[in-house]
Design a protein around this motif. Sequence first.
Motif, short mmCIF file in Angstrom:
data_model
loop_
_atom_site.label_atom_id
_atom_site.label_comp_id
_atom_site.label_asym_id
_atom_site.label_seq_id
_atom_site.Cartn_x
_atom_site.Cartn_y
_atom_site.Cartn_z
N ASP A 11 0.85 -1.20 0.00
CA ASP A 11 0.00 0.00 0.00
C ASP A 11 0.88 1.24 0.00
O ASP A 11 1.07 1.89 1.03
N PRO A 12 1.46 1.60 -1.16
CA PRO A 12 2.40 2.74 -1.21
C PRO A 12 1.80 4.07 -0.76
O PRO A 12 2.53 4.95 -0.34
N GLU A 13 0.46 4.23 -0.87
CA GLU A 13 -0.16 5.50 -0.47
C GLU A 13 -0.43 5.57 1.02
O GLU A 13 -0.89 6.59 1.51
N GLY A 60 10.01 6.92 6.07
CA GLY A 60 10.53 8.26 6.27
C GLY A 60 11.66 8.30 7.28
O GLY A 60 12.46 9.23 7.31
N SER A 61 11.75 7.25 8.10
CA SER A 61 12.83 7.18 9.09
C SER A 61 14.10 6.56 8.51
O SER A 61 15.10 6.44 9.19
N VAL A 62 14.04 6.16 7.22
CA VAL A 62 15.18 5.52 6.57
C VAL A 62 15.83 6.51 5.61
O VAL A 62 15.27 6.82 4.57
N THR A 98 15.04 8.12 -2.41
CA THR A 98 14.73 9.28 -3.24
C THR A 98 13.31 9.76 -2.96
O THR A 98 13.05 10.94 -2.79
N PHE A 99 12.37 8.83 -2.95
CA PHE A 99 10.98 9.17 -2.64
C PHE A 99 10.36 8.02 -1.86
O PHE A 99 10.85 6.90 -1.86
N ARG A 100 9.28 8.33 -1.15
CA ARG A 100 8.57 7.28 -0.39
C ARG A 100 7.57 6.58 -1.31
O ARG A 100 7.56 5.39 -1.42
N SER A 101 6.72 7.35 -1.95
CA SER A 101 5.80 6.80 -2.95
C SER A 101 5.67 7.81 -4.09
O SER A 101 5.94 9.00 -3.91
N GLN A 143 10.74 14.95 -3.83
CA GLN A 143 11.99 14.40 -3.31
C GLN A 143 12.08 14.60 -1.81
O GLN A 143 11.74 15.66 -1.28
N CYS A 144 12.57 13.57 -1.10
CA CYS A 144 12.74 13.66 0.35
C CYS A 144 13.94 14.53 0.69
O CYS A 144 14.92 14.59 -0.04
#
Length: 273
Positions: A196-198, A207-209, A213-216, A232-233
């Motif tokens: 469930d990428p969303e 987000g803690s890793v 480049t991006f989460r989803s 971009q994170c």
Amino acid sequence: MVTKRIFYYRINKAWHSFQDKNKYQLMEMACDFPRVLGGFRRLRDLKKFVKTHFPAADLKELPKGQLTSNKLTSVDLDHVYLTLEGKAVRKLSWGMSRKKVARIEQIEGGEHLLIKNETKHGFDVTIQFGFDEWANCGLEYIAYSSTEPAFLTAMEKELNQSYGTAECVVDYYNLDRLLQENKITDEDMLIRYIKDPESHTFNHFVGSVPGLTFRSAQKWSKGQTACLIYTQCSDCQGERNRHNCRYVVEYWPNVLFEFYQKQFAALYLPTSN
């Protein structure tokens, strides 16, 4: 638990022949039977490849007397050994040489990256043309990025009209890399939310890793080309990401995106119950 990868090298017996000028061969064991992954003219190029793409792996000289197979499978290969071809965007083709892209786009740049600035949908954008030419794969991505979040809204409208319906995906390439480097420790959480990428919980977890480049992202696909839109994170790493502004539209060869997805699954799923 992820098994540490081990690569081997040996001198290519045919390196002095007319057909093969690569002196060194990169190899990996498969069921105690070494397979040739590729050739390099210099040993330092071979070592650079392993260090760049598999920083947590070991590299050893192949023991004498080992029998060798030249048969390759997708699981054995990193993306630079894939054949990149087919229509891209901007009248370019995947796998095109840096010199040819530079000539068409009328720009100059380094061996691995060409950069230019343009206006698109009224926004100032930076465009990157990415290569890995020393490993002979040519053009492997084109990225547009802007400092304005509304740029993504305009591009999403364009892509919906040109490419159809989007799907939601995660950053398989960097998940694969981070797993190889043992930088993701909570694997149960990862596999729970990878479906469930969303999910806000998924994006909070990854987000803690650092290093993704991006989460989803939203992904479109047409012909040989995949297109991703993402924000971009702030803590992502690497040369490629330093050149990007925060709001990114990125084109890849479909075969390359699918390889990262399969590589992630092959690396992670066998360790899961």
